[in-house]
Write an enzyme that holds these catalytic residues in place. Sequence first.
Site, PDB file in Angstrom:
ATOM      1  N   ASP A  84      -3.886   7.874   8.025  1.00  0.00           N
ATOM      2  CA  ASP A  84      -4.649   6.922   8.836  1.00  0.00           C
ATOM      3  C   ASP A  84      -3.680   6.219   9.788  1.00  0.00           C
ATOM      4  O   ASP A  84      -2.582   6.722  10.030  1.00  0.00           O
ATOM      5  CB  ASP A  84      -5.446   5.953   7.942  1.00  0.00           C
ATOM      6  N   HIS A 103      -0.649   4.871   7.137  1.00  0.00           N
ATOM      7  CA  HIS A 103      -0.113   5.511   5.932  1.00  0.00           C
ATOM      8  C   HIS A 103       0.090   7.010   6.085  1.00  0.00           C
ATOM      9  O   HIS A 103      -0.771   7.694   6.651  1.00  0.00           O
ATOM     10  CB  HIS A 103      -1.074   5.267   4.764  1.00  0.00           C
ATOM     11  N   SER A 151       0.796  -1.235   0.000  1.00  0.00           N
ATOM     12  CA  SER A 151       0.000   0.000   0.000  1.00  0.00           C
ATOM     13  C   SER A 151       0.827   1.283   0.000  1.00  0.00           C
ATOM     14  O   SER A 151       0.299   2.338  -0.306  1.00  0.00           O
ATOM     15  CB  SER A 151      -0.934   0.010   1.221  1.00  0.00           C
TER      16      SER A 151
END
Length: 352
Positions: free
Chosen positions: A325, A328, A50
């Site tokens: 978040d 990240h 991610s």
Amino acid sequence: MNFNKQLFLLLNLFSVLLLSGERVLQAEAGHRHHHHHHHGPTKLFVFGDSYADTGNIQKAVSSSWKDPYGITFPGKPAGRFSDGRVLTDYIAKYLKVKSPIPYRYRKLMPQHVKYGMNFAFGGTGVFNTSVPLPNMTNQIDFLQQLIKDKVYSALDLTNSVALVSVAGNDYSHFLQTNGSEGLSSFVASVINQTTTNLIRIRELGVKKVVVGALQPIGCLPQITVSISFQRCNETPNALVLLHNTLLNEAVTTLNQQTKERSTFRILNLFDSFMSVLNHPSTHNIRDRLKPCCVGVSSNYSCGSVDNNVKKYRVCDDPKSAFFWDFVHPTQAGWHAVYNKLRTMNELQRILY
Ligand SMILES: *[C@@H]1O[C@H](CO)[C@@H](O)[C@H](O)[C@H]1NC(C)=O
Ligand SMILES: *[C@@H]1O[C@H](CO)[C@@H](O)[C@H](O)[C@H]1NC(C)=O
Ligand SMILES: *[C@@H]1O[C@H](CO)[C@@H](O)[C@H](O)[C@H]1NC(C)=O
Ligand SMILES: *[C@@H]1O[C@H](CO)[C@@H](O)[C@H](O)[C@H]1NC(C)=O
Ligand SMILES: *[C@@H]1O[C@H](CO)[C@@H](O)[C@H](O)[C@H]1NC(C)=O
């Protein structure tokens, strides 16, 4: 070593929620015009998780396709795990190529294939993790198939750079399933598999292979939430240190075994993250450890919706927070890391 519960990382973002309504990808990540006459690499191939994914995961299964992800760029959710741009976009910017299209759009946007391709899937690792998505071996298989299909020529590959992100999903999966016992030998396996992957990417013809060092996991909001985001937890950072030490050794050995000594490079995401987190105001960042987007209670996370009711809160100014978040960075966070990497001369090493 009691951080198995705490070190529950990138995976728990994958709360499965259905998105209503089809969204069309309008995200055009390239924010610099392509220079036709510049020297250096002209294509970027991206593998990993991610921190690098720009939209490979299907919309129905990922928080990255839900509000408020993407509010800063491109203005709505577009498959990035941030409010805006991520590491891949900044590396592409540095190389002066458009951010490579996600693998799953290769047929939809064939004109973009020439900038390279992004094979990264959020939540994945070099080994299988708890998400049923392509591990890094599978991702490299995708490139190998495209070469077989003559989408990329040998010359294309010679003019390319690979970015490889290994940000810790293998470890969160291991800790969830096995606990912390055997963790240090597992770190060695992760490095061994990463090394195998780097060699394979090089053998496909990619000129430069750049792999990210592990970021300071002990500073992630997921870990520091228990102490109200006051300070980094050094315990997980010991694991990170081991990973990065072994990675350094492996890459040094690889370069010694390669004719061109600078084929394999490490992108120092540990020092660059730490530097930004230690001097946030230099980068106009006010919230260093507190994330911008959080669930209204521990049962919820950024992007959660319950009976059509928003179950998350977003800070007033995502530009002033380092983390978006629990795992990240924000676009501002990645931008600061990028600037730090540039001043550390880390990025120049991609080209030379
Ligand atoms: C990656 O996934 C494939 C299945 O698609 C599996 O056969 C392979 O063992 C996995 N690779 C690693 C290194 O775990
Ligand atoms: C990895 O996952 C795939 C399915 O996604 C499965 O077919 C394969 O057997 C798994 N491999 C390992 C080594 O766990
Ligand atoms: C957990 O431990 C078992 C037994 O040692 C091993 O086979 C398995 O691969 C480990 N799990 C992971 C995720 O590595
Ligand atoms: C990975 O480990 C295996 C078994 O120990 C070894 O044979 C192999 O050479 C290692 N691969 C790399 C790339 O270090
Ligand atoms: C969280 O969910 C559990 C069970 O789903 C529930 O019992 C609990 O009250 C919830 N807590 C909060 C703070 O909403």
